[in-house]
Design an enzyme around this catalytic site. Sequence first.
Site, short mmCIF file in Angstrom:
data_model
loop_
_atom_site.label_atom_id
_atom_site.label_comp_id
_atom_site.label_asym_id
_atom_site.label_seq_id
_atom_site.Cartn_x
_atom_site.Cartn_y
_atom_site.Cartn_z
CD GLU A 287 69.22 -22.25 2.68
OE1 GLU A 287 69.62 -22.72 2.29
OE2 GLU A 287 69.25 -22.87 4.38
CG HIS A 308 84.89 2.21 17.05
ND1 HIS A 308 85.40 3.83 17.48
CD2 HIS A 308 84.04 1.58 18.06
CE1 HIS A 308 84.91 3.79 18.64
NE2 HIS A 308 84.22 2.43 19.32
CE LYS A 422 74.13 -26.66 -3.68
NZ LYS A 422 73.12 -27.19 -3.56
#
Length: 445
Positions: A287, A308, A422
């Site tokens: 961010e 793995h 948003k």
Amino acid sequence: MIQLDIEKVYGFVPESEITALKGEMERYNRMLHDRSGAGSDFLGWVNLPGTVTEPVLESIERAAASLREVADVVIVIGIGGSYLGAKAVLTALSDNFDMLRTERENPLLVFAGHNISEDYFRELFAAVQDRRIAAIVISKSGTTTEPAIAFRLVKKEIEQRYGKEDAARRIVAVTDQKRGALKTLATREGYRTFVIPDDVGGRFSVFTPVGLLPLATAGIDIAALIWGAKDMEKATAEGVPFEQNPAMIYAAVRTALYRQGKKIEILASYEPKLRYIAEWWKQLYGESEGKDGKGIFPASVSLTTDLHSMGQYIQDGERILFETVLSVDQPEYSVTVETDPDDLDGLNFLAGKRIHQINRMAELGTMLAHVDGGVPNLRIELEKIDAYQIGALLYFFEKACGISGYALGVNPFDQPGVEDYKKNMFALLDKPGFEKESQAIKKRI
């Protein structure tokens, strides 16, 4: 204090090239302290640990004790930095199987408001139906969608169980000092409140009541956490020379590698307790740096587990990444491999060795393999996992993040891109005021 080892970077970036960044790093560190750079309104975190006094800690501990008196489970409501800091420290300093404990001295912390999953809410309320509950709600505005939805549901549950008067004793709000929906509600309902400082952004807020109150409620030693952060604040201060300043050195190495085309940093740890430290770190750097088409992409792996799965790509994939390993010198417990008379698994050569010794050899062997495969490696060593070391580590990452962001030429303390989703979500949900956007968005779905 934590130790930073960059020896396994020199084969990719000459030491002289890192040292050449000294003046640049010192300038950016100075900009954090004199608030002369971009985002200067959000630099309250820089000297924050040093301002956390004994009376401040005592007030937080009193509120935590009140919650412990009335609840077996405390629901912590928040998203992003209002959630990840507390979750990271709690996970690091708790038993790996804490959720299985049937007897506990302190309340169990569970988290909500960091997603919008209907199943999550349904299962949360089912799990706590026979438990005494309380809530800590963390939101500067009180209108952020995810935590606001969660708080509506949790508030209703608490009020239905205990009534409004008792609910006020069971809800603590961490919010703005003067304004916002949550502050208004807290004042009206009589909730105990703590303040999110105006000049501290969410992802830098772990040393404010945002992180400290939930952690104190869970019985974490917040004084030791702050002590570690204070010592790291001193170790990375403006007057500390580059050669002795771990935050500047880490920022310089990241900058040098990025300028060479290393665009992905993988934070790796061989201790499962540190997995949420990595999640917090990913938000902090992602961010802060991911702007204007720039930035190192922060990723993480939990080793040896992910050797793995992701290990193949790290070893032989595209050479655009580097690795930072969180290493722990001494675990809390000692477990030794026993001799097996049949030795069917062929592991008797490990008999008498501690599990930690085997884990450390896996760490060192992997580091050498990755370096040989073209992956620069940094190593950050903690003496052990305790509140002091974790406090130092978190502040170290915060300080280096600010320096690295300035080195990229971005404002490390805003997040304009976070608002884009948003707007689309509100338009799709027909929020008043988004009618025009709603028509356009729905045509694209």
